[in-house]
Motif scaffolding. Sequence first.
Motif, short mmCIF file in Angstrom:
data_model
loop_
_atom_site.label_atom_id
_atom_site.label_comp_id
_atom_site.label_asym_id
_atom_site.label_seq_id
_atom_site.Cartn_x
_atom_site.Cartn_y
_atom_site.Cartn_z
N GLU A 66 5.70 13.62 -15.17
CA GLU A 66 6.93 12.82 -15.28
C GLU A 66 7.14 12.01 -14.00
N ASP A 67 6.85 12.62 -12.87
CA ASP A 67 6.97 11.89 -11.59
C ASP A 67 5.98 10.73 -11.53
N HIS A 68 4.79 10.97 -12.06
CA HIS A 68 3.76 9.92 -12.01
C HIS A 68 4.22 8.66 -12.75
N PHE A 69 4.98 8.85 -13.82
CA PHE A 69 5.42 7.69 -14.60
C PHE A 69 6.84 7.25 -14.21
N ASP A 70 7.20 7.52 -12.98
CA ASP A 70 8.50 7.08 -12.47
C ASP A 70 8.26 6.20 -11.25
N LYS A 71 9.29 5.47 -10.85
CA LYS A 71 9.19 4.70 -9.61
C LYS A 71 9.19 5.64 -8.43
N GLN A 72 8.55 5.21 -7.36
CA GLN A 72 8.49 6.01 -6.13
C GLN A 72 8.97 5.09 -5.02
N PHE A 73 10.29 5.10 -4.79
CA PHE A 73 10.87 4.06 -3.92
C PHE A 73 10.32 4.08 -2.50
N GLU A 74 10.14 5.28 -1.96
CA GLU A 74 9.66 5.38 -0.58
C GLU A 74 8.28 4.72 -0.44
N LEU A 75 7.40 5.04 -1.40
CA LEU A 75 6.05 4.49 -1.40
C LEU A 75 6.10 2.97 -1.59
N GLU A 76 6.93 2.53 -2.53
CA GLU A 76 7.01 1.09 -2.80
C GLU A 76 7.54 0.34 -1.58
N HIS A 77 8.53 0.93 -0.92
CA HIS A 77 9.11 0.31 0.28
C HIS A 77 8.04 0.20 1.37
N THR A 78 7.27 1.28 1.54
CA THR A 78 6.23 1.29 2.58
C THR A 78 5.16 0.25 2.27
N LEU A 79 4.73 0.18 1.02
CA LEU A 79 3.70 -0.80 0.65
C LEU A 79 4.23 -2.22 0.89
N ALA A 80 5.49 -2.45 0.50
CA ALA A 80 6.08 -3.79 0.66
C ALA A 80 6.15 -4.15 2.14
N SER A 81 6.60 -3.19 2.96
CA SER A 81 6.76 -3.51 4.39
C SER A 81 5.41 -3.72 5.07
N ARG A 82 4.34 -3.20 4.47
CA ARG A 82 3.00 -3.42 5.04
C ARG A 82 2.29 -4.61 4.40
N GLY A 83 2.99 -5.31 3.54
CA GLY A 83 2.42 -6.51 2.91
C GLY A 83 1.36 -6.19 1.87
N LYS A 84 1.36 -4.97 1.35
CA LYS A 84 0.34 -4.60 0.34
C LYS A 84 0.84 -4.97 -1.05
N SER A 85 0.97 -6.27 -1.28
CA SER A 85 1.61 -6.70 -2.52
C SER A 85 0.74 -6.41 -3.74
N ARG A 86 -0.58 -6.42 -3.59
CA ARG A 86 -1.44 -6.18 -4.75
C ARG A 86 -1.31 -4.72 -5.24
N ALA A 87 -1.36 -3.78 -4.29
CA ALA A 87 -1.22 -2.37 -4.65
C ALA A 87 0.14 -2.13 -5.31
N LEU A 88 1.15 -2.78 -4.77
CA LEU A 88 2.51 -2.63 -5.28
C LEU A 88 2.59 -3.14 -6.72
N GLU A 89 1.99 -4.29 -6.93
CA GLU A 89 2.01 -4.90 -8.26
C GLU A 89 1.25 -4.02 -9.25
N GLU A 90 0.11 -3.45 -8.81
CA GLU A 90 -0.68 -2.60 -9.70
C GLU A 90 0.10 -1.33 -10.07
N LEU A 91 0.79 -0.77 -9.10
CA LEU A 91 1.59 0.44 -9.39
C LEU A 91 2.64 0.14 -10.45
N GLY A 92 3.26 -1.01 -10.32
CA GLY A 92 4.31 -1.42 -11.27
C GLY A 92 3.75 -1.57 -12.66
N ARG A 93 2.54 -2.11 -12.75
CA ARG A 93 1.91 -2.37 -14.05
C ARG A 93 1.58 -1.08 -14.80
#
Length: 291
Positions: A66-93
């Motif tokens: 259930e966690d795997h199919f949920d948003k993970q804000f901390e991770l998303e925030h960290t990826l965004a702040s590091r400019g990892k937009s591709r990984a972020l986009e893939e996670l969302g997909r």
Amino acid sequence: MSKRVRTAVFPVAGLGTRFLPATKAMPKEMLTVVDRPLIQYAVDEAREAGIEHFVFVTGRNKAVIEDHFDKQFELEHTLASRGKSRALEELGRDLPQAGQASFTRQQEPLGLGHAVWCARELVGDQPFALLLPDMLFRAHPGVLRQMMDAYEATGGNIIAVEEVAPAEVSSYGIVGRGAGPDEGFSITAMVEKPKPEDAPSNLMISGRYILQPEIFSLLAEGVRGAGGEIQLTDAMQVLIRQQAFTGVKYDGRVFDCGSKIGFLAANVVFAMDRPDIAEPFRAELKKLGVL
Ligand code: G1P
């Protein structure tokens, strides 16, 4: 016209005893092939086939799905702040949209048929797809997509099949083949884990189904079959007296990731399919003298 298939059921309550100790605290559906968990591949396949509602039949120790199919804000925030937009986009997909995923629990390990029955309230009175995430396909288009084409032509119930070696028929459900081409032939019988001499063919039920809701009242009877479990195959074998079952011998092949050899083979083949991994992986295997 046949009613559209919008819902897919994923039975993910199994104990994963064949992968102990890896699966002692972690669900077997979270085992990774290259870098994606098995359950993610099944969800991707369902989405490709047009599924809009993802029903997971879970059990104790499975909350991480259930966690795997949920948003993970901390991770998303960290990826965004590091400019990892591709990984972020893939996670969302990878995620079902908000409200598209439902979870229920199989409270006792009474078999696949019982797990499917546990989804009845979430599925309701409509046809549904059933995907067993242990069975991972290398197929383009995906196997469920191929089955949808058959469903649109014939309606009823659809089962994906693949040939297995005669020695392996006793590990799977096996169908009898009637008239029609590989893309959609009539199924004459279904037997769960037959002895080779009793098998109606060597076509195994490979873990993808489109089923009509009438299956639920048959499963409710709770009849025990092979291994003392409530078997989906047995309920289908009753339903076939009232409704058509069509077999699809899909274009592709399955890796049974419920077995160690299937799982390891899937990792090698899926790695070799990946443009970013194939070459360095091959070079490493050569260096190690494996190739
Ligand atoms: C289940 C089904 C069987 C099917 C198999 C595919 O068996 O009962 O018909 O062939 O999945 O993986 P299980 O693997 O749960 O024993």
